[in-house]
Design a protein around this motif. Structure first.
Motif, PDB file in Angstrom:
ATOM      1  N   SER A   1       0.839  -1.200   0.000  1.00 25.52           N
ATOM      2  CA  SER A   1       0.000   0.000   0.000  1.00 25.52           C
ATOM      3  C   SER A   1       0.878   1.256   0.000  1.00 25.52           C
ATOM      4  O   SER A   1       1.867   1.327   0.715  1.00 25.52           O
ATOM      5  N   GLY A   2       0.530   2.206  -0.828  1.00 24.24           N
ATOM      6  CA  GLY A   2       1.258   3.473  -0.880  1.00 24.24           C
ATOM      7  C   GLY A   2       2.527   3.416  -1.709  1.00 24.24           C
ATOM      8  O   GLY A   2       3.322   4.356  -1.696  1.00 24.24           O
TER       9      GLY A   2
ATOM     10  N   GLY B   1       2.807   3.259  -5.031  1.00 22.37           N
ATOM     11  CA  GLY B   1       2.764   4.053  -6.263  1.00 22.37           C
ATOM     12  C   GLY B   1       1.982   3.423  -7.404  1.00 22.37           C
ATOM     13  O   GLY B   1       2.121   3.841  -8.551  1.00 22.37           O
ATOM     14  N   LYS B   2       1.137   2.467  -7.096  1.00 24.37           N
ATOM     15  CA  LYS B   2       0.374   1.771  -8.146  1.00 24.37           C
ATOM     16  C   LYS B   2      -0.620   2.717  -8.830  1.00 24.37           C
ATOM     17  O   LYS B   2      -0.677   2.794 -10.054  1.00 24.37           O
ATOM     18  N   SER B   3      -1.383   3.437  -8.004  1.00 27.90           N
ATOM     19  CA  SER B   3      -2.366   4.367  -8.580  1.00 27.90           C
ATOM     20  C   SER B   3      -1.654   5.464  -9.353  1.00 27.90           C
ATOM     21  O   SER B   3      -2.105   5.876 -10.434  1.00 27.90           O
ATOM     22  N   THR B   4      -0.541   5.928  -8.801  1.00 32.09           N
ATOM     23  CA  THR B   4       0.235   6.968  -9.476  1.00 32.09           C
ATOM     24  C   THR B   4       0.650   6.490 -10.872  1.00 32.09           C
ATOM     25  O   THR B   4       0.537   7.233 -11.850  1.00 32.09           O
TER      26      THR B   4
ATOM     27  N   GLN C   1      -9.801   4.110  -8.235  1.00 33.68           N
ATOM     28  CA  GLN C   1      -9.930   3.462  -6.930  1.00 33.68           C
ATOM     29  C   GLN C   1     -11.134   4.069  -6.186  1.00 33.68           C
ATOM     30  O   GLN C   1     -11.871   3.381  -5.517  1.00 33.68           O
TER      31      GLN C   1
ATOM     32  N   HIS D   1      -4.981  -5.666  -4.759  1.00 36.16           N
ATOM     33  CA  HIS D   1      -4.281  -6.136  -3.573  1.00 36.16           C
ATOM     34  C   HIS D   1      -4.450  -7.646  -3.427  1.00 36.16           C
ATOM     35  O   HIS D   1      -3.866  -8.258  -2.554  1.00 36.16           O
TER      36      HIS D   1
ATOM     37  N   ARG E   1       8.012   1.780  -1.555  1.00 36.96           N
ATOM     38  CA  ARG E   1       8.397   3.099  -2.031  1.00 36.96           C
ATOM     39  C   ARG E   1       9.861   3.396  -1.727  1.00 36.96           C
ATOM     40  O   ARG E   1      10.312   3.083  -0.629  1.00 36.96           O
TER      41      ARG E   1
HETATM   42  N1  LIG Z   1      -1.194  14.146  -5.390  1.00 40.11           N
HETATM   43  C1  LIG Z   1      -0.333  13.708  -4.459  1.00 40.11           C
HETATM   44  N2  LIG Z   1       0.327  14.585  -3.654  1.00 40.11           N
HETATM   45  C2  LIG Z   1       1.203  14.166  -2.756  1.00 40.11           C
HETATM   46  N3  LIG Z   1       1.539  12.867  -2.562  1.00 40.11           N
HETATM   47  C3  LIG Z   1       0.933  11.953  -3.331  1.00 40.11           C
HETATM   48  C4  LIG Z   1      -0.049  12.312  -4.325  1.00 40.11           C
HETATM   49  N4  LIG Z   1      -0.480  11.192  -4.927  1.00 40.11           N
HETATM   50  C5  LIG Z   1       0.174  10.183  -4.342  1.00 40.11           C
HETATM   51  N5  LIG Z   1       1.024  10.626  -3.391  1.00 40.11           N
HETATM   52  C6  LIG Z   1       1.941   9.803  -2.575  1.00 40.11           C
HETATM   53  O1  LIG Z   1       2.621   8.895  -3.444  1.00 40.11           O
HETATM   54  C7  LIG Z   1       2.725   7.618  -2.864  1.00 40.11           C
HETATM   55  C8  LIG Z   1       2.074   6.589  -3.770  1.00 40.11           C
HETATM   56  O2  LIG Z   1       0.680   6.777  -3.781  1.00 40.11           O
HETATM   57  P1  LIG Z   1      -0.300   5.845  -4.631  1.00 40.11           P
HETATM   58  O3  LIG Z   1      -1.674   6.357  -4.444  1.00 40.11           O
HETATM   59  O4  LIG Z   1       0.196   5.761  -6.020  1.00 40.11           O
HETATM   60  O5  LIG Z   1      -0.095   4.431  -3.905  1.00 40.11           O
HETATM   61  P2  LIG Z   1      -0.817   3.032  -4.156  1.00 40.11           P
HETATM   62  O6  LIG Z   1       0.253   2.039  -4.447  1.00 40.11           O
HETATM   63  O7  LIG Z   1      -1.886   3.194  -5.159  1.00 40.11           O
HETATM   64  O8  LIG Z   1      -1.432   2.726  -2.718  1.00 40.11           O
HETATM   65  P3  LIG Z   1      -2.764   1.907  -2.319  1.00 40.11           P
HETATM   66  O9  LIG Z   1      -2.430   0.469  -2.520  1.00 40.11           O
HETATM   67  O10 LIG Z   1      -2.951   2.211  -0.883  1.00 40.11           O
HETATM   68  O11 LIG Z   1      -3.875   2.380  -3.179  1.00 40.11           O
HETATM   69  C9  LIG Z   1       2.086   7.734  -1.475  1.00 40.11           C
HETATM   70  O12 LIG Z   1       3.094   7.954  -0.541  1.00 40.11           O
HETATM   71  C10 LIG Z   1       1.200   8.948  -1.577  1.00 40.11           C
HETATM   72  O13 LIG Z   1       1.113   9.581  -0.324  1.00 40.11           O
END
Ligand SMILES: Nc1ncnc2c1ncn2[C@@H]1O[C@H](COP(=O)(O)OP(=O)(O)OP(=O)(O)O)[C@@H](O)[C@H]1O
Ligand SMILES: [Mg+2]
Length: 250
Positions: free
Chosen positions: A43-44, A46-49, A81, A191, A209
């Motif tokens: 979690s966190g 960067g997948k959504s990013t 999401q 997940h 990360r």
């Molecule tokens: N717009 C933003 N501004 C600041 N930080 C961000 C932003 N978007 C994402 N982050 C940070 O980038 C990192 C990756 O976030 P992301 O949402 O891509 O994770 P994820 O893998 O999708 O997590 P999850 O499994 O919980 O959905 C996290 O630390 C998040 O806090």
């Protein structure tokens, strides 16, 4: 045939307290035509990013993304999401919205919408407003919306996360069927390791990360996937191998 090439993509954010967070570091991935790629990782990480970068909703700091089929960019469906439906529009109107925007309302596409309503078990609720729906129904509505114009590239960010196990099984089967029938390229964040193995041609494992690609596992299971497949030794092996990799990351 390679559809999308990501080369050394990196992305950092500055948080509200001024801290710099590197989400993605040097991610390189080639996506072949008609692949079903799942992305898993802590979690966190960067997948959504990564999906947002691919959809051009998010800029990246360095690296390069090549779309070998330029049409793909305009032929993209996205399930977020935390998808948002238009609150003043009904389920039906929300699902039809992308067709309206693209001026693609034809008897064929509208018939497809009817199929999707049926598939997502939303027929009874076609005239309901989002506020009258459960979380799962909202999610199913946004999945139907993303599929309404039959996009070639589908980016799905934990689309089934909020659904009960039975609905999830059902939609896993349907998504696999749709993918095969309509020849799509799908990038799917989840997940759920079993879901990733069940659906995919390849599973990408991201590290903690800053996210790099830890490994990519090709899922060499029969094309025809039924729920019983999940009880076979081959399937279970993939799941435990991937779980091991994920555990190393957290
Ligand atoms: N717009 C933003 N501004 C600041 N930080 C961000 C932003 N978007 C994402 N982050 C940070 O980038 C990192 C990756 O976030 P992301 O949402 O891509 O994770 P994820 O893998 O999708 O997590 P999850 O499994 O919980 O959905 C996290 O630390 C998040 O806090
Ligand atoms: Mg996410």
């Amino acid at each position: 045939m390679t559809m999308i090439e990501m080369k050394n993509i990196s992305k950092s954010f500055t948080s509200t307290n001024g801290e710099r967070i590197q989400a993605i570091k040097d991610v390189s991935l080639s996506v072949e035509k008609d692949e079903f790629i799942s992305i898993i990782g802590p979690s966190g990480c960067g997948k959504s990013t990564l999906l947002r970068i691919l959809s051009e909703l998010q800029e990246y700091d360095s690296g390069e993304i090549l779309f070998h089929d330029e049409n793909l960019k305009d032929n993209l469906g996205f399930v977020f999401q935390d998808s948002v439906l238009l609150p003043w529009k009904s389920v039906y109107e929300n699902i039809v919205m992308p067709l309206k925007i693209k001026h693609m309302e034809t008897p064929e596409t509208l018939a497809h919408v009817e199929e999707l309503l049926d598939l997502m078990n939303l027929k009874e609720f076609r005239n309901s407003l989002p506020k009258e729906l459960s979380g799962g129904m909202k999610q199913r509505t946004s999945i139907a919306r993303s599929l309404s114009y039959n996009p070639k590239l589908l980016l799905m960010d934990e689309p089934f996360g909020a659904l009960d196990a039975m609905t999830r099984d059902h939609l896993n089967l349907e998504l696999r069927r749709l993918w095969k029938q309509t020849k799509k390229t799908i990038l799917f964040v989840t997940h759920d390791i079993e879901e990733a193995v069940f659906l995919s041609t390849r599973v990408v494992v991201l590290s903690n990360r800053p996210s790099t690609i830890h490994d990519i596992v090709t899922i060499d299971l029969p094309e025809e996937r039924t729920l019983e497949l999940r009880d076979t030794p081959d399937f279970i092996n993939y799941v435990s191998r991937l779980r091991g990799m994920l555990n190393e990351q957290s």
